[in-house]
Design a protein around this motif. Sequence first.
Motif, PDB file in Angstrom:
ATOM      1  N   GLN A  15      -8.625 -12.880  64.578  1.00 39.36           N
ATOM      2  CA  GLN A  15      -9.468 -12.618  63.415  1.00 39.36           C
ATOM      3  C   GLN A  15      -8.653 -12.028  62.271  1.00 39.36           C
ATOM      4  OE1 GLN A  15     -12.507 -10.049  64.977  1.00 39.36           O
ATOM      5  NE2 GLN A  15     -13.510 -11.685  66.138  1.00 39.36           N
ATOM      6  N   HIS A  16      -9.006 -12.422  61.057  1.00 36.08           N
ATOM      7  CA  HIS A  16      -8.361 -11.864  59.869  1.00 36.08           C
ATOM      8  C   HIS A  16      -8.692 -10.369  59.780  1.00 36.08           C
ATOM      9  CE1 HIS A  16      -7.588 -11.128  55.584  1.00 36.08           C
ATOM     10  NE2 HIS A  16      -6.814 -12.192  55.617  1.00 36.08           N
ATOM     11  N   PRO A  17      -7.749  -9.528  59.349  1.00 33.71           N
ATOM     12  CA  PRO A  17      -8.000  -8.084  59.299  1.00 33.71           C
ATOM     13  C   PRO A  17      -9.230  -7.693  58.488  1.00 33.71           C
ATOM     14  CG  PRO A  17      -5.662  -8.518  59.037  1.00 33.71           C
ATOM     15  CD  PRO A  17      -6.347  -9.858  59.022  1.00 33.71           C
ATOM     16  N   ILE A  18      -9.492  -8.365  57.389  1.00 36.51           N
ATOM     17  CA  ILE A  18     -10.665  -7.994  56.585  1.00 36.51           C
ATOM     18  C   ILE A  18     -11.952  -8.390  57.301  1.00 36.51           C
ATOM     19  CG2 ILE A  18     -11.896  -8.395  54.417  1.00 36.51           C
ATOM     20  CD1 ILE A  18      -9.249  -8.594  53.005  1.00 36.51           C
ATOM     21  N   PHE A  19     -11.968  -9.569  57.916  1.00 40.21           N
ATOM     22  CA  PHE A  19     -13.154  -9.962  58.679  1.00 40.21           C
ATOM     23  C   PHE A  19     -13.391  -8.979  59.816  1.00 40.21           C
ATOM     24  CE2 PHE A  19     -14.997 -12.117  62.375  1.00 40.21           C
ATOM     25  CZ  PHE A  19     -16.226 -12.475  61.836  1.00 40.21           C
ATOM     26  N   PHE A  60     -13.451 -17.343  51.563  1.00 45.17           N
ATOM     27  CA  PHE A  60     -14.080 -16.303  50.748  1.00 45.17           C
ATOM     28  C   PHE A  60     -14.214 -16.768  49.302  1.00 45.17           C
ATOM     29  CE2 PHE A  60     -13.646 -12.728  47.836  1.00 45.17           C
ATOM     30  CZ  PHE A  60     -14.582 -11.812  48.306  1.00 45.17           C
ATOM     31  N   TRP A  61     -13.147 -17.340  48.747  1.00 45.20           N
ATOM     32  CA  TRP A  61     -13.162 -17.830  47.367  1.00 45.20           C
ATOM     33  C   TRP A  61     -14.171 -18.965  47.197  1.00 45.20           C
ATOM     34  CZ3 TRP A  61     -12.791 -17.108  42.528  1.00 45.20           C
ATOM     35  CH2 TRP A  61     -12.413 -18.082  41.618  1.00 45.20           C
ATOM     36  N   GLU A  62     -14.288 -19.819  48.207  1.00 48.39           N
ATOM     37  CA  GLU A  62     -15.265 -20.901  48.138  1.00 48.39           C
ATOM     38  C   GLU A  62     -16.690 -20.342  48.111  1.00 48.39           C
ATOM     39  OE1 GLU A  62     -16.235 -25.042  50.592  1.00 48.39           O
ATOM     40  OE2 GLU A  62     -14.287 -24.049  50.825  1.00 48.39           O
ATOM     41  N   LEU A  63     -16.947 -19.311  48.907  1.00 48.45           N
ATOM     42  CA  LEU A  63     -18.264 -18.670  48.882  1.00 48.45           C
ATOM     43  C   LEU A  63     -18.532 -18.020  47.529  1.00 48.45           C
ATOM     44  CD1 LEU A  63     -18.659 -16.911  52.358  1.00 48.45           C
ATOM     45  CD2 LEU A  63     -19.852 -18.942  51.518  1.00 48.45           C
ATOM     46  N   PRO A 168       0.819  -8.644  47.591  1.00 49.41           N
ATOM     47  CA  PRO A 168       0.137  -7.354  47.483  1.00 49.41           C
ATOM     48  C   PRO A 168      -0.154  -7.019  46.020  1.00 49.41           C
ATOM     49  CG  PRO A 168       1.977  -7.190  49.015  1.00 49.41           C
ATOM     50  CD  PRO A 168       2.076  -8.535  48.361  1.00 49.41           C
ATOM     51  N   HIS A 169      -1.314  -6.449  45.785  1.00 56.17           N
ATOM     52  CA  HIS A 169      -1.750  -6.082  44.426  1.00 56.17           C
ATOM     53  C   HIS A 169      -1.816  -7.305  43.500  1.00 56.17           C
ATOM     54  CE1 HIS A 169      -1.516  -1.797  45.346  1.00 56.17           C
ATOM     55  NE2 HIS A 169      -0.304  -1.988  45.838  1.00 56.17           N
ATOM     56  N   ALA A 170      -2.135  -8.483  44.057  1.00 57.44           N
ATOM     57  CA  ALA A 170      -2.231  -9.687  43.228  1.00 57.44           C
ATOM     58  C   ALA A 170      -3.223  -9.504  42.086  1.00 57.44           C
ATOM     59  CB  ALA A 170      -2.632 -10.884  44.096  1.00 57.44           C
ATOM     60  N   HIS A 171      -4.222  -8.642  42.288  1.00 54.14           N
ATOM     61  CA  HIS A 171      -5.239  -8.435  41.255  1.00 54.14           C
ATOM     62  C   HIS A 171      -4.668  -7.757  40.011  1.00 54.14           C
ATOM     63  CE1 HIS A 171      -5.055  -4.857  43.749  1.00 54.14           C
ATOM     64  NE2 HIS A 171      -5.663  -4.148  42.822  1.00 54.14           N
ATOM     65  N   PHE A 172      -3.499  -7.126  40.106  1.00 51.07           N
ATOM     66  CA  PHE A 172      -2.890  -6.494  38.939  1.00 51.07           C
ATOM     67  C   PHE A 172      -2.520  -7.512  37.858  1.00 51.07           C
ATOM     68  CE2 PHE A 172      -1.093  -2.137  40.443  1.00 51.07           C
ATOM     69  CZ  PHE A 172      -2.350  -1.802  40.922  1.00 51.07           C
ATOM     70  N   ALA A 173      -2.378  -8.776  38.232  1.00 50.39           N
ATOM     71  CA  ALA A 173      -1.942  -9.792  37.274  1.00 50.39           C
ATOM     72  C   ALA A 173      -2.978 -10.045  36.192  1.00 50.39           C
ATOM     73  CB  ALA A 173      -1.631 -11.093  38.012  1.00 50.39           C
ATOM     74  N   SER A 174      -4.252  -9.806  36.494  1.00 48.89           N
ATOM     75  CA  SER A 174      -5.333 -10.065  35.557  1.00 48.89           C
ATOM     76  C   SER A 174      -5.220 -11.491  35.006  1.00 48.89           C
ATOM     77  CB  SER A 174      -5.316  -9.021  34.431  1.00 48.89           C
ATOM     78  OG  SER A 174      -6.458  -9.146  33.619  1.00 48.89           O
ATOM     79  N   GLY A 175      -5.318 -11.665  33.678  1.00 53.22           N
ATOM     80  CA  GLY A 175      -5.261 -13.008  33.116  1.00 53.22           C
ATOM     81  C   GLY A 175      -3.884 -13.463  32.679  1.00 53.22           C
ATOM     82  N   ILE A 232     -11.427 -22.661  36.640  1.00 55.44           N
ATOM     83  CA  ILE A 232     -12.129 -21.392  36.831  1.00 55.44           C
ATOM     84  C   ILE A 232     -11.163 -20.487  37.593  1.00 55.44           C
ATOM     85  CG2 ILE A 232     -14.100 -20.240  37.895  1.00 55.44           C
ATOM     86  CD1 ILE A 232     -15.617 -22.900  37.693  1.00 55.44           C
ATOM     87  N   TYR A 233     -10.942 -19.292  37.080  1.00 53.92           N
ATOM     88  CA  TYR A 233      -9.904 -18.423  37.665  1.00 53.92           C
ATOM     89  C   TYR A 233     -10.396 -16.981  37.784  1.00 53.92           C
ATOM     90  CZ  TYR A 233      -5.738 -15.465  37.893  1.00 53.92           C
ATOM     91  OH  TYR A 233      -4.824 -14.510  38.259  1.00 53.92           O
ATOM     92  N   SER A 234      -9.951 -16.334  38.853  1.00 54.18           N
ATOM     93  CA  SER A 234     -10.169 -14.896  38.968  1.00 54.18           C
ATOM     94  C   SER A 234      -9.085 -14.278  39.836  1.00 54.18           C
ATOM     95  CB  SER A 234     -11.535 -14.585  39.583  1.00 54.18           C
ATOM     96  OG  SER A 234     -11.731 -13.184  39.689  1.00 54.18           O
ATOM     97  N   SER A 235      -8.648 -13.098  39.443  1.00 57.57           N
ATOM     98  CA  SER A 235      -7.789 -12.284  40.305  1.00 57.57           C
ATOM     99  C   SER A 235      -8.588 -11.136  40.903  1.00 57.57           C
ATOM    100  CB  SER A 235      -6.606 -11.723  39.505  1.00 57.57           C
ATOM    101  OG  SER A 235      -7.076 -10.844  38.489  1.00 57.57           O
ATOM    102  N   LEU A 236      -9.886 -11.060  40.563  1.00 57.55           N
ATOM    103  CA  LEU A 236     -10.719  -9.938  40.998  1.00 57.55           C
ATOM    104  C   LEU A 236     -11.848 -10.351  41.926  1.00 57.55           C
ATOM    105  CD1 LEU A 236     -10.943  -7.899  37.658  1.00 57.55           C
ATOM    106  CD2 LEU A 236      -9.418  -7.528  39.605  1.00 57.55           C
ATOM    107  N   ALA A 237     -11.909 -11.623  42.310  1.00 60.04           N
ATOM    108  CA  ALA A 237     -12.880 -12.069  43.313  1.00 60.04           C
ATOM    109  C   ALA A 237     -12.266 -11.817  44.678  1.00 60.04           C
ATOM    110  CB  ALA A 237     -13.222 -13.544  43.117  1.00 60.04           C
ATOM    111  N   THR A 238     -12.271 -10.564  45.063  1.00 60.39           N
ATOM    112  CA  THR A 238     -11.581 -10.087  46.258  1.00 60.39           C
ATOM    113  C   THR A 238     -12.552  -9.257  47.094  1.00 60.39           C
ATOM    114  OG1 THR A 238     -10.896  -8.075  45.115  1.00 60.39           O
ATOM    115  CG2 THR A 238      -9.399  -9.983  44.977  1.00 60.39           C
ATOM    116  N   TRP A 239     -12.027  -8.664  48.163  1.00 59.41           N
ATOM    117  CA  TRP A 239     -12.825  -7.744  48.949  1.00 59.41           C
ATOM    118  C   TRP A 239     -13.357  -6.615  48.072  1.00 59.41           C
ATOM    119  CZ3 TRP A 239     -15.835  -6.731  52.664  1.00 59.41           C
ATOM    120  CH2 TRP A 239     -15.949  -5.467  53.251  1.00 59.41           C
ATOM    121  N   GLY A 240     -12.593  -6.223  47.039  1.00 61.53           N
ATOM    122  CA  GLY A 240     -13.065  -5.203  46.113  1.00 61.53           C
ATOM    123  C   GLY A 240     -14.321  -5.616  45.383  1.00 61.53           C
ATOM    124  N   LYS A 241     -14.479  -6.904  45.088  1.00 65.36           N
ATOM    125  CA  LYS A 241     -15.703  -7.406  44.449  1.00 65.36           C
ATOM    126  C   LYS A 241     -16.894  -7.189  45.373  1.00 65.36           C
ATOM    127  CE  LYS A 241     -16.344  -9.646  41.146  1.00 65.36           C
ATOM    128  NZ  LYS A 241     -16.870  -9.307  39.782  1.00 65.36           N
TER     129      LYS A 241
END
Length: 338
Positions: A15-19, A60-63, A168-175, A232-241
């Motif tokens: 199992q994936h760690p987040i799941f 997750f991204w597909e959902l 790691p910290h991929a969400h820091f990239a923003s747009g 369509i793009y996002s760096s913030l559609a993550t577990w944090g969302k």
Amino acid sequence: MPIDLFRPLTTAEKQHPIFKMMLKNGFEPERDVLLQWANGFEDRDGKFVKEFQTTFESSFWELYLFAALKEWGLPVDLRYHTPDFLVGGSVPFCLEATIANPPVGGQPAYGFSQVDLPANFTEFNVESTLRICNSFDSKVKKYRTNYSKLVHVQNKPFVIGIASFDRPHAHFASGRPILAALYGMYHDEEATQFGDTRVPSYNVSAAPKTQNTHIDVGLFCDDSYPEISAVIYSSLATWGKVRALADNPRAMTAYTTLHPNHGSIMPIVRGAMKKDYSENLMDGLFVLHNPFAKHPLPRGLLGHPRLCEVTIADDGELIMEAPDDFLLLRMLNSIIPV
């Protein structure tokens, strides 16, 4: 019949760690968010749930995209399992989901610590741009060799949904990386001086992959990819969302968010505890149009008060329509009882 995301189909070791974390007591509100996203979704190829539990991010991204389509009020025809979504409405279009993965041997986008913070944001942004270009290119190839031959795809706008899970910290990239990848708009962090009111930016046509190899960027700056109508793009559609949307006011989580600060390179920083924090599904999302598309996606079709829609004017100017408090970055600090 609703899909059952959380009935384990594999052993815990696979199992994936987040799941695996989501199965624990106390994460019922987060599971509810994902079940809401999945409401109406179908496991058309019989592999989706297992992949969600084992590899997680792409499923997750597909959902997330499925939930966004519902937020836009757009119907989805689930009779076809490729591409991912055949979208109805006033202008039917196809949507294919993909993620920017880590390079071979690279660190994943989960399980990181503060020691993994980017040391060089210029290098960080360039590498993120390359990973996005790789994902974009693989889907273009698949369109040209496969999807373009499908009757239900032909003569419709084709949209690629890309999310950053490449490090790691991929969400820091923003747009930053998506603007470089699609429009060749490069923001030079290293050239920024104290007192500047904006980060210097200029147009580039390639990014260095190695010392002797360069990858083309500015993918929407000419007619090389007329098949692709938009991204369509996002760096913030993550577990944090999911954590942000979950109805869990007792969670001991502090949220720090960054927002544009017009006239300054320093963003507006906001902080709140979970009980006082709110976020929209569409916060942090980009819709980016290809001006050379054979079948353009109408401007505003995927409009929403909380996202950023990017188009190019006739004179080449980049037009970005977004709320003044557009979500650039979200960071969470949680205390989880053991």
